[in-house]
Scaffold this active site. Structure first.
Site, PDB file in Angstrom:
ATOM      1  CE  LYS A 179      31.287 -15.157  59.161  1.00  0.00           C
ATOM      2  NZ  LYS A 179      32.765 -15.416  59.272  1.00  0.00           N
ATOM      3  CD  GLU A 254      29.962  -4.023  71.618  1.00  0.00           C
ATOM      4  OE1 GLU A 254      30.974  -3.327  71.830  1.00  0.00           O
ATOM      5  OE2 GLU A 254      29.010  -4.084  72.396  1.00  0.00           O
ATOM      6  CB  CYS A 288      38.045  -4.836  70.981  1.00  0.00           C
ATOM      7  SG  CYS A 288      37.169  -5.520  72.383  1.00  0.00           S
ATOM      8  CD  GLU A 388      41.628  -2.373  66.900  1.00  0.00           C
ATOM      9  OE1 GLU A 388      41.033  -2.432  65.807  1.00  0.00           O
ATOM     10  OE2 GLU A 388      41.130  -2.764  67.959  1.00  0.00           O
TER      11      GLU A 388
HETATM   12  P1  NAD Z   1      36.790  -8.486  60.899  1.00  0.00           P
HETATM   13  O1  NAD Z   1      35.969  -7.269  60.741  1.00  0.00           O
HETATM   14  O2  NAD Z   1      37.786  -8.798  59.872  1.00  0.00           O
HETATM   15  O3  NAD Z   1      35.888  -9.773  61.024  1.00  0.00           O
HETATM   16  C1  NAD Z   1      34.880  -9.882  62.006  1.00  0.00           C
HETATM   17  C2  NAD Z   1      33.832 -10.846  61.508  1.00  0.00           C
HETATM   18  O4  NAD Z   1      33.190 -10.254  60.379  1.00  0.00           O
HETATM   19  C3  NAD Z   1      34.370 -12.193  61.044  1.00  0.00           C
HETATM   20  O5  NAD Z   1      33.438 -13.216  61.399  1.00  0.00           O
HETATM   21  C4  NAD Z   1      34.407 -12.035  59.528  1.00  0.00           C
HETATM   22  O6  NAD Z   1      34.305 -13.254  58.839  1.00  0.00           O
HETATM   23  C5  NAD Z   1      33.174 -11.180  59.301  1.00  0.00           C
HETATM   24  N1  NAD Z   1      33.173 -10.428  58.044  1.00  0.00           N
HETATM   25  C6  NAD Z   1      34.228 -10.050  57.279  1.00  0.00           C
HETATM   26  N2  NAD Z   1      33.795  -9.411  56.162  1.00  0.00           N
HETATM   27  C7  NAD Z   1      32.443  -9.351  56.244  1.00  0.00           C
HETATM   28  C8  NAD Z   1      31.428  -8.798  55.422  1.00  0.00           C
HETATM   29  N3  NAD Z   1      31.700  -8.178  54.263  1.00  0.00           N
HETATM   30  N4  NAD Z   1      30.145  -8.898  55.827  1.00  0.00           N
HETATM   31  C9  NAD Z   1      29.834  -9.505  56.995  1.00  0.00           C
HETATM   32  N5  NAD Z   1      30.752 -10.072  57.805  1.00  0.00           N
HETATM   33  C10 NAD Z   1      32.040  -9.991  57.444  1.00  0.00           C
HETATM   34  O7  NAD Z   1      37.450  -8.355  62.347  1.00  0.00           O
HETATM   35  P2  NAD Z   1      38.451  -9.380  63.015  1.00  0.00           P
HETATM   36  O8  NAD Z   1      39.769  -9.168  62.376  1.00  0.00           O
HETATM   37  O9  NAD Z   1      37.860 -10.746  63.075  1.00  0.00           O
HETATM   38  O10 NAD Z   1      38.454  -8.861  64.523  1.00  0.00           O
HETATM   39  C11 NAD Z   1      39.296  -7.885  64.939  1.00  0.00           C
HETATM   40  C12 NAD Z   1      38.536  -6.583  65.105  1.00  0.00           C
HETATM   41  O11 NAD Z   1      37.406  -6.782  65.938  1.00  0.00           O
HETATM   42  C13 NAD Z   1      39.364  -5.542  65.790  1.00  0.00           C
HETATM   43  O12 NAD Z   1      39.162  -4.294  65.183  1.00  0.00           O
HETATM   44  C14 NAD Z   1      38.820  -5.539  67.213  1.00  0.00           C
HETATM   45  O13 NAD Z   1      39.035  -4.359  67.911  1.00  0.00           O
HETATM   46  C15 NAD Z   1      37.374  -5.819  66.984  1.00  0.00           C
HETATM   47  N6  NAD Z   1      36.738  -6.379  68.187  1.00  0.00           N
HETATM   48  C16 NAD Z   1      35.851  -5.622  68.865  1.00  0.00           C
HETATM   49  C17 NAD Z   1      35.264  -6.115  70.029  1.00  0.00           C
HETATM   50  C18 NAD Z   1      34.269  -5.292  70.806  1.00  0.00           C
HETATM   51  O14 NAD Z   1      33.508  -5.876  71.563  1.00  0.00           O
HETATM   52  N7  NAD Z   1      34.252  -3.986  70.635  1.00  0.00           N
HETATM   53  C19 NAD Z   1      35.576  -7.390  70.481  1.00  0.00           C
HETATM   54  C20 NAD Z   1      36.483  -8.145  69.749  1.00  0.00           C
HETATM   55  C21 NAD Z   1      37.053  -7.617  68.588  1.00  0.00           C
END
Ligand code: NAD
Length: 485
Positions: A179, A254, A288, A388
């Site tokens: 997804k 992650e 991240c 963050e």
């Molecule tokens: P997010 O949590 O808003 O979304 C991540 C994913 O989760 C998206 O596909 C979103 O549609 C989905 N999502 C949202 N609500 C959900 C729910 N209730 N149930 C299941 N899935 C849901 O994060 P973002 O804004 O897309 O990404 C930024 C964040 O991701 C930052 O905090 C960043 O640090 C982190 N990140 C971590 C890594 C790592 O490897 N540690 C890598 C990239 C990004």
């Protein structure tokens, strides 16, 4: 799937491209100028059900059971080749979709190819063990695939993370449902289109586009999923974990970071400056593992941050496709979030050494660009040094002793990555051993995509490890067999 240009793309379920309902679509925008790139289905529970069922059918099929590890590896090698053959198109698409400079997208494409190559080599080397139990018994373990794996992908590195997910899933013999983030689904769809002709059984890889609270929640709560890999924010990570708990399913989380670059007075200043800068401006700080905190020895601070600010002020800001140093941030929502941190800095009298404002780029009125920013003398306990920001904003905190440096570095809820800058090997190893984080870089930072290096967090940065051989733990389960003779 058709080319972009405002057209509707499909979900990929059971080897078919599907547009379930032309009335339920999500508009995908170019963050550079707010223009429309494409539309994707607003998938929900129904499409997730279809995808999980397709994955189940494929996973249990004779065709997949007979697919040898060697053949899985061969397909992964071919996937790497196809990615490289299409590097320009993929890089351009990633830049249009995410906003990042073209050279950074080109690096992402190469890393994507390397994930496939790396796990291609691993596919036929997933060994079990023999265990000396007692005479007359042969005891051994086998690492079996875990089954149907759900992957929830964030918007900041979609191609890299989709590649990391698909490659390891196939190498370990699982079936995957992805997804992608609603804002940036295009390269994941393109990737699947590219690998489609390679001969994987239909349903081994599926992609459902949609919003997190609809498709994402349906995937993480699906009773037939056997493992969830989630990359994203802490708040969503908690929800995903709650859903997984209902089904007693393991999760890899992650999550975010607030990673420090710890700079000692005896460092190689030129190198430290170069990487401190790069690690906060890459992808406009929407990384991240961004080095978002400078933790620096007091005696060298003023000189160091003056040079850093000067280097920031020389960076060009503009459309990713024109390959400026910094592209836009993802959206107005992300921009407003960054701006709210800067407003707080102003309110609390924190010194803004450089940046701190939106940059208007000619002809890109609906794109949101943010100047690289340095916030000086931020106490470690301050919200700005704890949370963050996910933008090109660096906080600066000073230390006078090694112990103080470690305390500051460990003083946030996160623990993803840290950089240590010193020419003294003793300091380097002492500090590395006491840092509460999943990865420490000494005298460099985030080098080379790190596909072979286990990656993941301590504390609220999550748990479980992606990348390298360590990731195999997530995607396999151990069976013990004891034979008496
Ligand atoms: P997010 O949590 O808003 O979304 C991540 C994913 O989760 C998206 O596909 C979103 O549609 C989905 N999502 C949202 N609500 C959900 C729910 N209730 N149930 C299941 N899935 C849901 O994060 P973002 O804004 O897309 O990404 C930024 C964040 O991701 C930052 O905090 C960043 O640090 C982190 N990140 C971590 C890594 C790592 O490897 N540690 C890598 C990239 C990004």
């Amino acid at each position: 799937m058709q080319a972009i240009n405002g057209q509707i793309q499909g979900c990929y379920i059971g080897g078919e491209w599907i547009i379930p309902n032309k009335e339920r679509l999500i508009e995908v925008k170019n963050p550079g100028d707010g223009s429309t790139l494409a539309f994707v289905p607003r998938g929900d529970k129904e499409e997730i059900d279809l995808a999980v069922n397709a994955a189940k059918k494929a996973f249990h099929s004779q065709e997949w059971k007979k697919f040898s590890p060697y053949n899985r590896g061969k397909i992964l090698y071919q996937a790497a080749e196809i990615i490289r053959e299409n590097r320009e198109e993929l890089a351009k698409l990633e830049t249009l979709d995410v906003g990042k400079p073209l050279t950074q997208s080109a690096v992402d494409v190469e890393i994507a190819a390397r994930y496939f190559e790396y796990y291609a080599g691993v596919a036929d080397k997933i060994f079990g063990e023999t265990i000396p139990v007692e005479p007359g018994i042969i005891d051994y373990t086998v690492r079996e695939p875990i089954g149907i794996v759900g992957h929830i992908i964030p918007w900041n590195y979609p191609l890299q993370i989709a590649s990391r997910s698909i490659s390891v899933s196939i190498a370990t013999g699982n079936a995957a449902v992805l997804k992608p983030a609603e804002d940036t689904p295009l390269t994941t769809l393109k990737l699947v289109e590219l690998i489609e002709p390679l001969g994987l059984p239909k349903g081994i890889v599926n992609v459902v586009t949609g919003y997190g609270h609809e498709a994402g929640a349906a995937l993480s709560g699906h009773p037939d999923i056997n493992h969830i890999t989630f990359t994203g924010s802490v708040e969503t990570g908690k929800r995903v974990m709650e859903s997984a708990a209902q089904n007693i399913v393991p999760v890899t989380l992650e999550l975010g970071g607030k990673s420090p670059n710890i700079v000692f007075a005896d460092c190689n200043e030129e190198q430290a400056l170069k990487w401190v800068l790069k690690s906060i401006v890459q992808n406009s700080g929407q990384t991240c593992s961004a080095g978002s905190r400078l933790v620096i020895e007091k005696s060298i601070k003023e000189n160091f941050i003056r040079k850093l600010a000067a280097a920031m002020e020389e960076l060009s800001i503009g459309l990713g496709i024109d390959n400026h140093d910094l592209g836009p941030v993802l959206s107005k929502k992300q921009f407003d979030r960054i701006q709210s941190f800067i407003d707080l800095a102003r309110k609390d009298g924190i010194r803004i050494l450089t940046g701190g404002d939106r940059r208007l780029v000619e002809g890109c009125g609906l794109g949101y660009y943010f100047e690289p920013t340095i916030l000086d003398n931020v106490p470690v306990s301050h919200y700005l040094a704890q949370e963050e920001i996910f933008g090109p904003v660096l906080t600066v905190t000073t230390f006078q002793t090694e112990e103080e440096a470690i305390e500051i570095a460990n003083g946030t809820p996160y623990g993803l990555v840290a950089g240590v800058w010193t020419e003294n090997v003793g300091i380097a190893h002492r500090v590395a051993s006491q840092l509460q984080c999943g990865q420490v870089f000494i005298n460099h930072y985030g080098a080379g995509g790190g596909i072979a290096q286990p990656f993941g967090g301590y504390k609220k940065s999550g748990f479980g490890r992606e990348k390298g051989l360590e990731a195999l733990q997530n995607y396999t389960q151990v069976k013990n067999v004891a034979l008496k003779y």
